[in-house]
Design a protein around this motif. Sequence first.
Motif, PDB file in Angstrom:
ATOM      1  N   ALA A   1      12.181   5.876  -8.496  1.00 21.99           N
ATOM      2  CA  ALA A   1      12.366   7.002  -9.396  1.00 21.99           C
ATOM      3  C   ALA A   1      13.585   6.761 -10.274  1.00 21.99           C
ATOM      4  O   ALA A   1      14.575   6.203  -9.833  1.00 21.99           O
ATOM      5  CB  ALA A   1      12.540   8.282  -8.595  1.00 21.99           C
TER       6      ALA A   1
ATOM      7  N   VAL B   1       4.017   9.825  -7.802  1.00 18.95           N
ATOM      8  CA  VAL B   1       4.495   9.399  -6.486  1.00 18.95           C
ATOM      9  C   VAL B   1       5.072   7.995  -6.618  1.00 18.95           C
ATOM     10  O   VAL B   1       4.406   7.100  -7.137  1.00 18.95           O
ATOM     11  CB  VAL B   1       3.341   9.406  -5.465  1.00 18.95           C
ATOM     12  N   ASN B   2       6.311   7.806  -6.175  1.00 21.40           N
ATOM     13  CA  ASN B   2       6.927   6.484  -6.256  1.00 21.40           C
ATOM     14  C   ASN B   2       6.717   5.719  -4.957  1.00 21.40           C
ATOM     15  O   ASN B   2       7.029   6.217  -3.885  1.00 21.40           O
ATOM     16  CB  ASN B   2       8.432   6.606  -6.504  1.00 21.40           C
ATOM     17  N   LYS B   3       6.175   4.501  -5.091  1.00 19.67           N
ATOM     18  CA  LYS B   3       6.063   3.620  -3.915  1.00 19.67           C
ATOM     19  C   LYS B   3       6.594   2.258  -4.288  1.00 19.67           C
ATOM     20  O   LYS B   3       5.841   1.326  -4.540  1.00 19.67           O
ATOM     21  CB  LYS B   3       4.607   3.516  -3.468  1.00 19.67           C
ATOM     22  N   PRO B   4       7.914   2.137  -4.357  1.00 21.53           N
ATOM     23  CA  PRO B   4       8.470   0.871  -4.811  1.00 21.53           C
ATOM     24  C   PRO B   4       8.219  -0.252  -3.808  1.00 21.53           C
ATOM     25  O   PRO B   4       8.077   0.012  -2.610  1.00 21.53           O
ATOM     26  CB  PRO B   4       9.967   1.160  -4.928  1.00 21.53           C
ATOM     27  N   GLY B   5       8.161  -1.458  -4.282  1.00 22.25           N
ATOM     28  CA  GLY B   5       8.016  -2.612  -3.405  1.00 22.25           C
ATOM     29  C   GLY B   5       7.317  -3.755  -4.100  1.00 22.25           C
ATOM     30  O   GLY B   5       6.323  -3.545  -4.803  1.00 22.25           O
ATOM     31  N   ALA B   6       7.855  -4.955  -3.917  1.00 18.96           N
ATOM     32  CA  ALA B   6       7.244  -6.185  -4.429  1.00 18.96           C
ATOM     33  C   ALA B   6       6.866  -6.068  -5.906  1.00 18.96           C
ATOM     34  O   ALA B   6       5.735  -6.371  -6.288  1.00 18.96           O
ATOM     35  CB  ALA B   6       6.037  -6.576  -3.582  1.00 18.96           C
ATOM     36  N   ASN B   7       7.808  -5.625  -6.740  1.00 16.47           N
ATOM     37  CA  ASN B   7       7.606  -5.521  -8.199  1.00 16.47           C
ATOM     38  C   ASN B   7       6.478  -4.579  -8.584  1.00 16.47           C
ATOM     39  O   ASN B   7       5.964  -4.656  -9.691  1.00 16.47           O
ATOM     40  CB  ASN B   7       7.267  -6.885  -8.814  1.00 16.47           C
TER      41      ASN B   7
ATOM     42  N   ALA C   1       3.598  -4.495  -6.797  1.00 13.99           N
ATOM     43  CA  ALA C   1       2.354  -5.016  -6.210  1.00 13.99           C
ATOM     44  C   ALA C   1       1.874  -4.138  -5.061  1.00 13.99           C
ATOM     45  O   ALA C   1       0.682  -3.910  -4.873  1.00 13.99           O
ATOM     46  CB  ALA C   1       2.569  -6.448  -5.710  1.00 13.99           C
ATOM     47  N   LEU C   2       2.827  -3.617  -4.309  1.00 14.08           N
ATOM     48  CA  LEU C   2       2.504  -2.782  -3.148  1.00 14.08           C
ATOM     49  C   LEU C   2       1.702  -1.557  -3.579  1.00 14.08           C
ATOM     50  O   LEU C   2       0.622  -1.275  -3.052  1.00 14.08           O
ATOM     51  CB  LEU C   2       3.819  -2.356  -2.498  1.00 14.08           C
TER      52      LEU C   2
ATOM     53  N   LYS D   1      -1.780  -2.513  -5.239  1.00 14.01           N
ATOM     54  CA  LYS D   1      -2.800  -2.921  -4.276  1.00 14.01           C
ATOM     55  C   LYS D   1      -3.299  -1.714  -3.489  1.00 14.01           C
ATOM     56  O   LYS D   1      -4.481  -1.623  -3.162  1.00 14.01           O
ATOM     57  CB  LYS D   1      -2.235  -3.971  -3.323  1.00 14.01           C
TER      58      LYS D   1
ATOM     59  N   GLU E   1       0.403 -12.463  -2.908  1.00 12.78           N
ATOM     60  CA  GLU E   1       1.284 -11.382  -3.348  1.00 12.78           C
ATOM     61  C   GLU E   1       0.952 -10.940  -4.759  1.00 12.78           C
ATOM     62  O   GLU E   1       1.432  -9.917  -5.230  1.00 12.78           O
ATOM     63  CB  GLU E   1       2.746 -11.836  -3.309  1.00 12.78           C
TER      64      GLU E   1
END
Lengths: 336, 519
Positions: free
Chosen positions: A54, A80-86, A88-89, A92, A123
Amino acid sequence: MKHFPTRRAILGTASAVTLLALTACGGNVGGGAAAGNSSKYPSGPVTLTVGQAAGGSTDLIARALAEGATKTLGSPMPVVNKPGANGALATKEVAGKTADGQELVLLTASLITITPLAVSADEAVNIDDLDIIAGLSQDDYVLVASQQSGFKSFEDVTNAGRNVTFGTTGVGTGSQLAQTVLFKQASVKGTDVPFDSGKPALTAVLGNQVELATIQLGEAMPQIEAGKVSPLLVFSEERNSFLPDVPSAKEAGYDVPVAQYRAVAAPKGTPQEVKDKLLASFQDTFKTDAYKEFNKKNLLTPKELSGEEVVTEWKGYAEKYKELVEKYDISLGGNK
Amino acid sequence: MDFLNPVINGFSVVLEPMNLLYCLVGVVIGMLIGVLPGLGPAATIAILLPLTYGVEPVTAIIMLAGIFYGAQYGGTITSVLLRLPGEASSVVTVFDGYQMARQGKAGTALGLAAIGSFIGGTAAIIGLTFLAPLVAGFALDFGPPEYSALAMLGILLVATISGGSKAKALIAASVGLLLATVGRDIFTGESRFTFGSIQLADGIDFVPIAMGIFGLGEILYNLEERHRAAKAPSKVSNVWPSKAELKHASGAIGRGSVLGFFLGILPGGGATIASMASYAMEKKRAKQPERFGKGAPEGVAGPETANNAAATSSFIPLLTLGIPANATMALMFGALLIQGVTPGPQLVEQEPELFWGVVNSMYIGNILLLIMSLPLVGIFVRILRVRAAILAPITALITLLGAYTINNSMFDVTLVVVFGVVGYLMKKFGFEPGPLVLAFVLGELLESSLRRSLLVFDGDPTGFFTRPISATLLAVFVLVALMPGIRSAMAKRKGTTAASASAGDGTNNDGANNIKEKV
């Protein structure tokens, strides 16, 4: 005491059955809406997932878009923020959801076009696993130089005849790709110093720990206006309207068109009517003054394409970048 | 006087009703958990971290800071009245505070502690106000080499200064460093220790580690610990110390403020060490050291002043350099990161409202605490009657719910549970969790700064010594590393004369070893 477990077991079974029945019902209703009559779309809040934290520029774009689309779609659009792996998370995860248009993801082009050059195949994200709804905007990269470096134009860099240090916003980013390709083309020797994001890279230029860095225009602008860093080039194909005096790399004679693009995507197989409805609501949002003002304030150039155009263009860039790194024998991953 | 403008603007930030409210909430929670021997400020902050997600950064940090220094006040109450230190930093207060209570001077002891805490805290804030912009003036001179040196020094100090076994602290710190290497190598894009899991591609997030080790681990461990049942507290009367008593303690309060301030700034330092050092100092200085342990007012006033001064001054390295000095500050660091604020030399200039808002809130918070702590003593003591069987499940539930909300990720919840078990086992086998968590935070900084520096220096490590700040820091590093050797050599030379002199230290160290360090 002896009765107790039995009673509990009965109770447990009973509640489990009730729960099952309830969820099964819910499933039926949801399924009906998705497969059958899509005029009922949206059948509730449409979630827009963002693969970045965010407060970042991607998140801000998602929120500005969601605010407008909530009105034009007539249904709330929580971000909704789901940060991770640029990202990709998040991408996917959304790609694996039911293709009913209730789950969307804000997609960044670098994830499709550049990240695969730096990370292992499992990835990476494939654009064919998604249905692109609409392209949003273009966020340009600018090459800036520290004051102590004395560089006022890119010619100064090519004429310096020495090794320069340059900061990037990380491995597998447009910032790294743009600079490594540019320096190869201009036969400048440079040391690539990756930072975690744009902010620390800019700070390093301000403190002259690195001489050059390529960062997103929105982040660099305050320091450019304050005269604390000098803008040398933008990597867009044409000059950026917010920096009309700074030449593009293409003008300077280099073939390295890199920018960050963003688009909205849904899981593969989303019904055409749903996609049309979403696209229409986004297009209505693009026309609002609030959204236009947002783009301007964040130095974003509108690039409101259809889903098909986005796929063609991004695939083109992915192909081009792959050729470039192969041609100049650049490894974004294990450099040095 | 330009420099004072942002300071004054900071006050207008604090005085916004929302911020005042959160400041009050923070200090009340702080006092509550200060009273409870189970939960410490670090655990509480770990548990409440996700709740701050929805509020403004400045408001969130104001509240979390309130919890930290509020706990310093709360811990005193049970030390004095029940001989039950609510906080590790109030352990030494037991020695004389409880004796004073037995002599019918519980009110005086609490009064002295509260006044001392207030003075110590306020002095430290004033120090912070003037020192922070000074450090921040060097902001742009802090590049990768400086950060590498600073992180190395921080890890060394954390591992060597913190209480308990040095070897275990070093082991914990090494595990922390190892955990910091998980995830994508930011220089090559290579995956390290991810076992093919995309969830681990960015490494392990700091917040679930902290919430697990400090929050859940602490809760589990406390379930096992049997606390002595709370006895009826001694009667508290004449809270205000007499003029003579105040005058008697004023020296201790003054010395405690200065000592606490400096020990708080030191990485690895903090409230607990400051309180012990102050007690030792007062005892050494006293004309009749035998009074200590029998109700000497200086033995309460000094440490209580020092722990609050240290709690406040430990914000300096965090807010100006981005280096957390102790475990609680590591959590503040996490809280700032959640809010999208990166603490560091740029903070004062880029986010003056946040910086000065937080700093100035501490004045208000200390005043609130002074007002509350004395009349409300009876109420706070009653909290001790809440059974662990009720408190533990509630806090565990809040922790797990909170862990989910940060990134909407079940994976994070799993991490909290795993690290909760790790934290529990660490406590059980006498490992301090602080060094692990701090080394984890500093490890990421150390690795990336070190590699960045070497890239800039073209692989030449002598480059670190060509820059004044990094050279100085590295010199200090070497000094600290060699310190134990120098000390033992000197002690040998001094021979028998030193034996009697160090007796005072000896008793103090025993006290330190007996303390189950609580963070």
